[in-house]
Structure formats: C-alpha cells, structure tokens
Design a protein around this motif. Structure first.
Motif, PDB file in Angstrom:
ATOM      1  N   ARG A  25       0.835  -1.267  -0.164  1.00  0.00           N
ATOM      2  CA  ARG A  25      -0.279  -0.127   0.037  1.00  0.00           C
ATOM      3  C   ARG A  25       0.889   1.334   0.081  1.00  0.00           C
ATOM      4  N   LYS A  26       1.937   1.133   0.714  1.00  0.00           N
ATOM      5  CA  LYS A  26       2.933   2.423   0.577  1.00  0.00           C
ATOM      6  C   LYS A  26       3.890   2.254  -0.462  1.00  0.00           C
ATOM      7  N   ARG A  27       3.734   1.169  -1.369  1.00  0.00           N
ATOM      8  CA  ARG A  27       4.736   1.127  -2.569  1.00  0.00           C
ATOM      9  C   ARG A  27       6.152   1.137  -2.222  1.00  0.00           C
ATOM     10  N   LEU A  28       6.679   0.126  -1.368  1.00  0.00           N
ATOM     11  CA  LEU A  28       7.856   0.128  -0.941  1.00  0.00           C
ATOM     12  C   LEU A  28       8.613  -0.755  -1.652  1.00  0.00           C
ATOM     13  N   ASP A  29       9.989  -0.838  -1.735  1.00  0.00           N
ATOM     14  CA  ASP A  29      10.666  -1.714  -2.553  1.00  0.00           C
ATOM     15  C   ASP A  29      10.833  -3.178  -1.880  1.00  0.00           C
ATOM     16  N   ILE A  30      11.373  -4.248  -2.544  1.00  0.00           N
ATOM     17  CA  ILE A  30      11.558  -5.434  -1.823  1.00  0.00           C
ATOM     18  C   ILE A  30      12.206  -5.579  -0.393  1.00  0.00           C
ATOM     19  N   VAL A  31      12.911  -4.619  -0.146  1.00  0.00           N
ATOM     20  CA  VAL A  31      13.630  -4.349   1.312  1.00  0.00           C
ATOM     21  C   VAL A  31      12.598  -4.151   2.329  1.00  0.00           C
ATOM     22  N   GLY A  32      11.799  -3.120   1.868  1.00  0.00           N
ATOM     23  CA  GLY A  32      10.710  -2.717   2.843  1.00  0.00           C
ATOM     24  C   GLY A  32       9.659  -3.782   3.032  1.00  0.00           C
ATOM     25  N   PHE A  33       9.319  -4.608   1.894  1.00  0.00           N
ATOM     26  CA  PHE A  33       8.474  -5.596   2.058  1.00  0.00           C
ATOM     27  C   PHE A  33       8.918  -6.498   3.220  1.00  0.00           C
ATOM     28  N   ILE A  34      10.291  -7.042   2.749  1.00  0.00           N
ATOM     29  CA  ILE A  34      10.852  -8.047   3.892  1.00  0.00           C
ATOM     30  C   ILE A  34      11.003  -7.519   5.076  1.00  0.00           C
ATOM     31  N   PHE A  35      11.288  -6.251   5.655  1.00  0.00           N
ATOM     32  CA  PHE A  35      11.528  -5.768   6.917  1.00  0.00           C
ATOM     33  C   PHE A  35      10.077  -5.686   7.498  1.00  0.00           C
ATOM     34  N   LEU A  36       8.959  -5.221   6.858  1.00  0.00           N
ATOM     35  CA  LEU A  36       7.658  -5.288   7.551  1.00  0.00           C
ATOM     36  C   LEU A  36       6.993  -6.278   7.712  1.00  0.00           C
ATOM     37  N   ALA A  37       7.250  -7.374   6.843  1.00  0.00           N
ATOM     38  CA  ALA A  37       6.888  -8.797   6.998  1.00  0.00           C
ATOM     39  C   ALA A  37       7.519  -9.339   8.163  1.00  0.00           C
ATOM     40  N   ALA A  38       8.667  -9.305   8.284  1.00  0.00           N
ATOM     41  CA  ALA A  38       9.354  -9.806   9.353  1.00  0.00           C
ATOM     42  C   ALA A  38       9.128  -9.108  10.841  1.00  0.00           C
ATOM     43  N   VAL A  39       8.982  -7.735  10.747  1.00  0.00           N
ATOM     44  CA  VAL A  39       8.508  -7.025  11.945  1.00  0.00           C
ATOM     45  C   VAL A  39       7.195  -7.500  12.567  1.00  0.00           C
ATOM     46  N   THR A  40       6.255  -7.678  11.408  1.00  0.00           N
ATOM     47  CA  THR A  40       4.767  -7.829  11.892  1.00  0.00           C
ATOM     48  C   THR A  40       4.825  -9.678  12.052  1.00  0.00           C
ATOM     49  N   GLY A  41       5.545 -10.365  11.410  1.00  0.00           N
ATOM     50  CA  GLY A  41       5.261 -11.769  11.485  1.00  0.00           C
ATOM     51  C   GLY A  41       6.030 -12.347  12.765  1.00  0.00           C
ATOM     52  N   ILE A  42       7.121 -11.675  13.208  1.00  0.00           N
ATOM     53  CA  ILE A  42       7.777 -12.335  14.476  1.00  0.00           C
ATOM     54  C   ILE A  42       7.666 -11.311  15.735  1.00  0.00           C
ATOM     55  N   TRP A  59      12.165 -17.184  17.262  1.00  0.00           N
ATOM     56  CA  TRP A  59      12.877 -17.430  16.098  1.00  0.00           C
ATOM     57  C   TRP A  59      14.460 -17.319  16.127  1.00  0.00           C
ATOM     58  N   VAL A  60      14.911 -17.098  17.187  1.00  0.00           N
ATOM     59  CA  VAL A  60      16.466 -17.374  17.096  1.00  0.00           C
ATOM     60  C   VAL A  60      16.795 -18.851  17.409  1.00  0.00           C
ATOM     61  N   LYS A  61      15.938 -19.808  18.093  1.00  0.00           N
ATOM     62  CA  LYS A  61      15.932 -21.227  18.335  1.00  0.00           C
ATOM     63  C   LYS A  61      15.570 -21.798  16.886  1.00  0.00           C
ATOM     64  N   GLU A  62      14.406 -21.355  16.295  1.00  0.00           N
ATOM     65  CA  GLU A  62      14.159 -22.040  15.018  1.00  0.00           C
ATOM     66  C   GLU A  62      14.065 -20.593  14.087  1.00  0.00           C
ATOM     67  N   PRO A  63      14.983 -20.577  13.350  1.00  0.00           N
ATOM     68  CA  PRO A  63      15.150 -19.423  12.215  1.00  0.00           C
ATOM     69  C   PRO A  63      14.348 -19.750  10.987  1.00  0.00           C
ATOM     70  N   VAL A  64      13.685 -20.836  10.963  1.00  0.00           N
ATOM     71  CA  VAL A  64      12.794 -21.021   9.838  1.00  0.00           C
ATOM     72  C   VAL A  64      11.594 -20.153   9.927  1.00  0.00           C
ATOM     73  N   PHE A  65      11.179 -19.583  11.003  1.00  0.00           N
ATOM     74  CA  PHE A  65      10.134 -18.506  10.973  1.00  0.00           C
ATOM     75  C   PHE A  65      10.742 -17.007  10.317  1.00  0.00           C
ATOM     76  N   ILE A  66      12.149 -16.757  10.244  1.00  0.00           N
ATOM     77  CA  ILE A  66      12.428 -15.872   9.388  1.00  0.00           C
ATOM     78  C   ILE A  66      12.227 -15.896   7.822  1.00  0.00           C
ATOM     79  N   GLY A  67      12.586 -17.426   7.709  1.00  0.00           N
ATOM     80  CA  GLY A  67      12.218 -17.945   6.359  1.00  0.00           C
ATOM     81  C   GLY A  67      11.089 -17.660   5.797  1.00  0.00           C
ATOM     82  N   VAL A  68       9.985 -18.114   6.670  1.00  0.00           N
ATOM     83  CA  VAL A  68       8.742 -18.002   6.270  1.00  0.00           C
ATOM     84  C   VAL A  68       8.248 -16.484   5.938  1.00  0.00           C
ATOM     85  N   CYS A  69       8.910 -15.569   6.815  1.00  0.00           N
ATOM     86  CA  CYS A  69       8.550 -13.981   6.751  1.00  0.00           C
ATOM     87  C   CYS A  69       9.149 -13.823   5.360  1.00  0.00           C
TER      88      CYS A  69
END
Length: 118
Positions: A25-42, A59-69
């Motif tokens: 919605r804010k028309r961010l680049d791919i880095v913005g997508f990854i950042f917001l997805a990770a912040v809201t996801g975990i 997510w430190v014990k199971e980094p697969v959660f970062i992969g999901v984001c």
C-alpha cells in the motif's frame, strides 16, 4: 509436527502477509516488504517471549520463522498487484492472525507456568 506448530507457522505467515500488504500500500521496495513482513510476522511472538522471560526468543531457536517471513514477503511483492482490494484482505488476514496468536500465545503462557488470569 503437531497442530500447535502448524498454528504457530500460520500465525507468523498471516502476520507477515499483513506487513507485506502494508508495504504494498505504501509502494515500498523489496527490502521494505521483507522488513515489514519480518517485523509483523515475528514481532508479537518476540514481545511475548521477552515478557515471559523465555530466552532466546522463538525465532532465534528456530530460524525457519524468518524464512517464512521472507517467503511471504517475496510472494506478496510479486503478486500484490493482482489483488484488487488489498486493504480488505489486510483486515481479514490481520483478524485471522490475531485469532491464531491469541490461542497460541495462551497455550505457551500456560505451559510456561503463567497464571490463567494473567
């Protein structure tokens, strides 16, 4: 993999999608997508673990959660333009994520020995 783990992954994925849709919605680049997805996801689970004193956080014990984001962020980045009503989808996904995490976080808190009234 039990149903609680599936629910945990689903909650992270749904919240990551809401973050990525907000980036769209804010028309961010791919880095913005990854950042917001990770912040809201975990973010919520991280706060929960810190408040419970459950370290290291999940997510430190199971980094697969970062992969999901990351996977969700990239998927939404390349497909968000196909979704005509992103705001409505954002609201529905957010509601679904809150539902999943309320159940999951309650179970984790009870297992960790927190009073049910807290």
């Amino acid at each position: 993999m039990n149903y609680l783990q599936i629910l945990d992954f689903a909650g992270v994925a749904v919240f990551a999608a809401t973050g990525a849709l907000a980036a769209s919605r804010k028309r961010l680049d791919i880095v913005g997508f990854i950042f917001l997805a990770a912040v809201t996801g975990i973010g919520g689970g991280t706060l929960r673990d810190l408040l419970l004193g459950k370290l290291p956080v999940f997510w430190v014990k199971e980094p697969v959660f970062i992969g999901v984001c990351l996977l969700i962020a990239v998927t939404v980045y390349y497909s968000a333009h196909l979704i005509e009503y992103r705001y409505r989808l954002l609201l529905w996904l957010d509601a679904m994520g809150m539902t999943a995490y309320c159940v999951m976080s309650t179970v984790i808190a009870l297992v960790f020995g927190v009073s049910p009234y807290a």
